[in-house]
Write a protein that holds these residues in place. Sequence first.
Motif, PDB file in Angstrom:
ATOM      1  N   SER A   6       0.194  -0.971   0.130  1.00 34.01           N
ATOM      2  CA  SER A   6       0.550  -0.295   0.143  1.00 34.01           C
ATOM      3  C   SER A   6       1.026   1.281  -0.185  1.00 34.01           C
ATOM      4  CB  SER A   6      -1.286  -0.067   1.390  1.00 34.01           C
ATOM      5  OG  SER A   6      -0.227   0.087   2.739  1.00 34.01           O
ATOM      6  N   GLY A   7       0.429   2.752  -0.244  1.00 34.42           N
ATOM      7  CA  GLY A   7       0.658   3.563  -0.018  1.00 34.42           C
ATOM      8  C   GLY A   7       1.151   4.343  -1.264  1.00 34.42           C
ATOM      9  N   GLY A   8       1.162   3.669  -2.304  1.00 33.13           N
ATOM     10  CA  GLY A   8       1.258   4.383  -3.241  1.00 33.13           C
ATOM     11  C   GLY A   8      -0.033   5.379  -3.665  1.00 33.13           C
ATOM     12  N   ARG A  18       5.442   6.876   0.544  1.00 31.86           N
ATOM     13  CA  ARG A  18       6.199   6.026   1.517  1.00 31.86           C
ATOM     14  C   ARG A  18       4.859   4.938   1.123  1.00 31.86           C
ATOM     15  NH1 ARG A  18       7.511   5.801   8.107  1.00 31.86           N
ATOM     16  NH2 ARG A  18       9.217   7.082   7.289  1.00 31.86           N
ATOM     17  N   LEU A  19       5.437   3.471   0.693  1.00 27.08           N
ATOM     18  CA  LEU A  19       5.584   2.388   0.688  1.00 27.08           C
ATOM     19  C   LEU A  19       5.309   1.396   2.038  1.00 27.08           C
ATOM     20  CD1 LEU A  19       6.998   1.924  -3.382  1.00 27.08           C
ATOM     21  CD2 LEU A  19       4.603   3.292  -2.197  1.00 27.08           C
ATOM     22  N   ALA A  90       5.647   4.303 -11.748  1.00 22.79           N
ATOM     23  CA  ALA A  90       5.639   3.206 -12.646  1.00 22.79           C
ATOM     24  C   ALA A  90       4.891   2.721 -11.256  1.00 22.79           C
ATOM     25  CB  ALA A  90       7.591   1.930 -12.175  1.00 22.79           C
ATOM     26  N   VAL A  91       4.437   0.832 -11.609  1.00 25.64           N
ATOM     27  CA  VAL A  91       4.049  -0.899 -10.458  1.00 25.64           C
ATOM     28  C   VAL A  91       4.865  -0.294  -9.751  1.00 25.64           C
ATOM     29  CG1 VAL A  91       2.600  -1.467 -10.844  1.00 25.64           C
ATOM     30  CG2 VAL A  91       2.258  -0.061 -12.131  1.00 25.64           C
ATOM     31  N   TYR A  92       4.448  -0.343  -8.677  1.00 25.40           N
ATOM     32  CA  TYR A  92       5.832  -0.946  -7.683  1.00 25.40           C
ATOM     33  C   TYR A  92       5.804  -2.673  -7.121  1.00 25.40           C
ATOM     34  CZ  TYR A  92       8.753   3.518  -7.507  1.00 25.40           C
ATOM     35  OH  TYR A  92       9.257   4.332  -8.489  1.00 25.40           O
ATOM     36  N   TYR A  93       6.476  -3.053  -6.838  1.00 21.71           N
ATOM     37  CA  TYR A  93       5.669  -4.574  -6.690  1.00 21.71           C
ATOM     38  C   TYR A  93       6.979  -5.174  -5.093  1.00 21.71           C
ATOM     39  CZ  TYR A  93       3.909  -5.435 -11.023  1.00 21.71           C
ATOM     40  OH  TYR A  93       2.753  -4.886 -11.853  1.00 21.71           O
ATOM     41  N   CYS A  94       6.377  -5.932  -4.059  1.00 20.25           N
ATOM     42  CA  CYS A  94       7.017  -6.409  -3.450  1.00 20.25           C
ATOM     43  C   CYS A  94       7.304  -7.580  -3.182  1.00 20.25           C
ATOM     44  CB  CYS A  94       5.733  -5.697  -1.943  1.00 20.25           C
ATOM     45  SG  CYS A  94       6.550  -6.712  -0.778  1.00 20.25           S
ATOM     46  N   TYR A 103       7.893 -14.411  -3.142  1.00 13.76           N
ATOM     47  CA  TYR A 103       6.615 -14.445  -3.689  1.00 13.76           C
ATOM     48  C   TYR A 103       7.012 -13.171  -3.911  1.00 13.76           C
ATOM     49  CZ  TYR A 103       6.783 -18.313   0.254  1.00 13.76           C
ATOM     50  OH  TYR A 103       6.718 -19.582   0.314  1.00 13.76           O
ATOM     51  N   TRP A 104       5.451 -12.360  -4.452  1.00 11.19           N
ATOM     52  CA  TRP A 104       5.021 -10.966  -4.845  1.00 11.19           C
ATOM     53  C   TRP A 104       3.709 -10.644  -4.662  1.00 11.19           C
ATOM     54  CZ3 TRP A 104       8.744  -8.524  -7.435  1.00 11.19           C
ATOM     55  CH2 TRP A 104       9.688  -9.111  -8.158  1.00 11.19           C
ATOM     56  N   GLY A 105       4.208  -9.637  -4.138  1.00 14.97           N
ATOM     57  CA  GLY A 105       2.498  -8.481  -3.939  1.00 14.97           C
ATOM     58  C   GLY A 105       1.811  -8.464  -5.463  1.00 14.97           C
ATOM     59  N   LYS A 106       0.769  -7.532  -5.035  1.00 16.72           N
ATOM     60  CA  LYS A 106       0.015  -7.083  -6.183  1.00 16.72           C
ATOM     61  C   LYS A 106       0.495  -5.772  -6.306  1.00 16.72           C
ATOM     62  CE  LYS A 106      -3.893  -9.414  -6.121  1.00 16.72           C
ATOM     63  NZ  LYS A 106      -5.574  -8.930  -6.406  1.00 16.72           N
ATOM     64  N   GLY A 107       1.137  -4.934  -7.404  1.00 16.98           N
ATOM     65  CA  GLY A 107       1.473  -4.317  -7.425  1.00 16.98           C
ATOM     66  C   GLY A 107       0.396  -3.149  -6.785  1.00 16.98           C
ATOM     67  N   THR A 108       1.988  -1.008  -6.669  1.00 15.79           N
ATOM     68  CA  THR A 108       1.012  -0.063  -6.069  1.00 15.79           C
ATOM     69  C   THR A 108       1.634   0.692  -6.941  1.00 15.79           C
ATOM     70  OG1 THR A 108       0.686   1.288  -4.274  1.00 15.79           O
ATOM     71  CG2 THR A 108       2.678  -0.277  -4.211  1.00 15.79           C
ATOM     72  N   HIS A 109       0.380   1.475  -7.560  1.00 13.09           N
ATOM     73  CA  HIS A 109       0.799   2.251  -8.567  1.00 13.09           C
ATOM     74  C   HIS A 109       1.181   4.242  -8.371  1.00 13.09           C
ATOM     75  CE1 HIS A 109      -0.871   0.777 -12.552  1.00 13.09           C
ATOM     76  NE2 HIS A 109      -1.568   0.452 -10.899  1.00 13.09           N
TER      77      HIS A 109
END
Length: 114
Positions: A6-8, A18-19, A90-94, A103-109
Amino acid sequence: VQLQASGGGSVQAGGSLRLSCAASGSTLRVNVFGWYRQAPGKQRELVALISSAGSPTYADSVKGRSTIFRDNLGNTVYLQMNSLKFEDTAVYYCNAIHYGRAYWGKGTHVTVSS
């Protein structure tokens, strides 16, 4: 392990965001957390990593402008981004590396307007 980022959002150039990314599904401390990003038409790239011991690594493009850190329990990671530039859009991925699995999270823009 599930990752919730979160945080995008949208911010003007020079601003800050801050993400955060919370890992769930394991009582064990995540080994390595990472933030990656993917801009339109480009490949996904590493932004920053942080080890279980808290040692960070940054891409040259964000070094000096971003800080990655994790909470005391170890399973939430943050990416503080300052002096944002248009090219940070960009789309930021955790990402988490946990006992040999990724493991990957869904991106936050993140959108930075110039």
